[in-house]
Design a protein around this motif. Sequence first.
Motif, PDB file in Angstrom:
ATOM      1  N   SER A 111       0.825  -1.208   0.000  1.00 48.98           N
ATOM      2  CA  SER A 111       0.000   0.000   0.000  1.00 48.98           C
ATOM      3  C   SER A 111       0.855   1.252   0.000  1.00 48.98           C
ATOM      4  O   SER A 111       0.561   2.214  -0.719  1.00 48.98           O
ATOM      5  CB  SER A 111      -0.928   0.023   1.217  1.00 48.98           C
ATOM      6  N   LEU A 112       1.922   1.263   0.806  1.00 50.17           N
ATOM      7  CA  LEU A 112       2.814   2.423   0.837  1.00 50.17           C
ATOM      8  C   LEU A 112       3.503   2.622  -0.511  1.00 50.17           C
ATOM      9  O   LEU A 112       3.569   3.741  -1.022  1.00 50.17           O
ATOM     10  CB  LEU A 112       3.861   2.262   1.941  1.00 50.17           C
ATOM     11  N   ASN A 113       4.009   1.538  -1.087  1.00 56.73           N
ATOM     12  CA  ASN A 113       4.684   1.651  -2.377  1.00 56.73           C
ATOM     13  C   ASN A 113       3.724   2.145  -3.453  1.00 56.73           C
ATOM     14  O   ASN A 113       4.088   3.004  -4.267  1.00 56.73           O
ATOM     15  CB  ASN A 113       5.327   0.326  -2.770  1.00 56.73           C
ATOM     16  N   ASN A 114       2.517   1.620  -3.466  1.00 52.41           N
ATOM     17  CA  ASN A 114       1.524   2.087  -4.446  1.00 52.41           C
ATOM     18  C   ASN A 114       1.157   3.546  -4.204  1.00 52.41           C
ATOM     19  O   ASN A 114       1.033   4.329  -5.140  1.00 52.41           O
ATOM     20  CB  ASN A 114       0.257   1.216  -4.396  1.00 52.41           C
ATOM     21  N   PHE A 115       0.980   3.907  -2.948  1.00 49.82           N
ATOM     22  CA  PHE A 115       0.598   5.277  -2.614  1.00 49.82           C
ATOM     23  C   PHE A 115       1.666   6.264  -3.083  1.00 49.82           C
ATOM     24  O   PHE A 115       1.364   7.273  -3.715  1.00 49.82           O
ATOM     25  CB  PHE A 115       0.371   5.415  -1.106  1.00 49.82           C
ATOM     26  N   PHE A 116       2.939   5.970  -2.790  1.00 48.22           N
ATOM     27  CA  PHE A 116       4.021   6.893  -3.146  1.00 48.22           C
ATOM     28  C   PHE A 116       4.419   6.809  -4.619  1.00 48.22           C
ATOM     29  O   PHE A 116       5.320   7.513  -5.053  1.00 48.22           O
ATOM     30  CB  PHE A 116       5.238   6.690  -2.239  1.00 48.22           C
ATOM     31  N   SER A 117       3.731   5.982  -5.409  1.00 51.43           N
ATOM     32  CA  SER A 117       3.948   5.995  -6.854  1.00 51.43           C
ATOM     33  C   SER A 117       3.027   7.008  -7.525  1.00 51.43           C
ATOM     34  O   SER A 117       3.144   7.261  -8.719  1.00 51.43           O
ATOM     35  CB  SER A 117       3.742   4.600  -7.451  1.00 51.43           C
TER      36      SER A 117
ATOM     37  N   PHE B 242       4.244  16.383  -4.516  1.00 54.75           N
ATOM     38  CA  PHE B 242       5.164  15.246  -4.580  1.00 54.75           C
ATOM     39  C   PHE B 242       4.924  14.557  -5.916  1.00 54.75           C
ATOM     40  O   PHE B 242       3.786  14.194  -6.230  1.00 54.75           O
ATOM     41  CB  PHE B 242       4.841  14.295  -3.416  1.00 54.75           C
ATOM     42  N   TYR B 243       5.989  14.404  -6.721  1.00 51.89           N
ATOM     43  CA  TYR B 243       5.886  13.750  -8.028  1.00 51.89           C
ATOM     44  C   TYR B 243       6.913  12.635  -8.122  1.00 51.89           C
ATOM     45  O   TYR B 243       8.054  12.799  -7.713  1.00 51.89           O
ATOM     46  CB  TYR B 243       6.176  14.742  -9.165  1.00 51.89           C
ATOM     47  N   ARG B 244       6.501  11.498  -8.698  1.00 45.45           N
ATOM     48  CA  ARG B 244       7.445  10.413  -8.991  1.00 45.45           C
ATOM     49  C   ARG B 244       7.539  10.309 -10.507  1.00 45.45           C
ATOM     50  O   ARG B 244       6.530  10.300 -11.199  1.00 45.45           O
ATOM     51  CB  ARG B 244       6.984   9.085  -8.414  1.00 45.45           C
TER      52      ARG B 244
ATOM     53  N   LEU C  40      13.386   8.255   3.980  1.00 47.05           N
ATOM     54  CA  LEU C  40      13.500   8.874   2.663  1.00 47.05           C
ATOM     55  C   LEU C  40      13.953   7.850   1.631  1.00 47.05           C
ATOM     56  O   LEU C  40      13.434   7.811   0.513  1.00 47.05           O
ATOM     57  CB  LEU C  40      14.467  10.061   2.718  1.00 47.05           C
ATOM     58  N   ASN C  41      14.886   6.986   2.018  1.00 44.97           N
ATOM     59  CA  ASN C  41      15.347   5.937   1.117  1.00 44.97           C
ATOM     60  C   ASN C  41      14.207   4.973   0.783  1.00 44.97           C
ATOM     61  O   ASN C  41      14.062   4.560  -0.362  1.00 44.97           O
ATOM     62  CB  ASN C  41      16.522   5.185   1.744  1.00 44.97           C
ATOM     63  N   TYR C  42      13.393   4.604   1.767  1.00 49.61           N
ATOM     64  CA  TYR C  42      12.260   3.706   1.517  1.00 49.61           C
ATOM     65  C   TYR C  42      11.256   4.348   0.566  1.00 49.61           C
ATOM     66  O   TYR C  42      10.716   3.684  -0.317  1.00 49.61           O
ATOM     67  CB  TYR C  42      11.548   3.329   2.818  1.00 49.61           C
ATOM     68  N   ILE C  43      10.976   5.626   0.746  1.00 49.79           N
ATOM     69  CA  ILE C  43      10.037   6.302  -0.144  1.00 49.79           C
ATOM     70  C   ILE C  43      10.607   6.342  -1.561  1.00 49.79           C
ATOM     71  O   ILE C  43       9.882   6.152  -2.531  1.00 49.79           O
ATOM     72  CB  ILE C  43       9.707   7.719   0.372  1.00 49.79           C
TER      73      ILE C  43
END
Length: 166
Positions: free
Chosen positions: A23-29, A53-55, A103-106
């Motif tokens: 969920s976190l990985n999907n959210f921060f994408s 915030f942009y990826r 920050l590295n995890y995000i």
Amino acid sequence: MGPIKIFFLLIFNITVFAYSSESLNNFFSSNLSFVQTTINSIDNSFNKSYGKFYRYSDNSIMVEVNKPFRETYKISKKGVEIHDLDFNQKRFITNEDISNRLLNYINTGFPKNLSNIEIINNSSFKIIVSEKIYHFEFTDKRTLQIKYKDNMNLDTLINFTKNNVN
């Protein structure tokens, strides 16, 4: 507690954790807006920052702070480029000089086998990273809150909101 109950409890915790990591990985994408509130208990003040915030497709991240100061943070595998737009000043910090693993995890993704997670309920959990505790809560499918103490030991709350909900 019998072995079958322990087994199901273990499977439930692994499933919830994998869901949290995924969920976190999907959210921060996603492209996100954020409001960061810092609470200074010494003088009872609140400081707020607002931004985006942009990826990007190369997995790098751009964080734009719009208020109260205009800054950008370009986060990549090499480190963070900070650009103070008000004073037109730039500096670069390598990943080796950044002690904040969050920050590295995000940037690179939350691992599914992270051992330092504690599930609080079906929408909130906490992660201990480099002896700091980060509380995560999905308040709805569009919003994630992260609470922690910053490097000056001030209480910080960041509300991330998805710009587009699928």
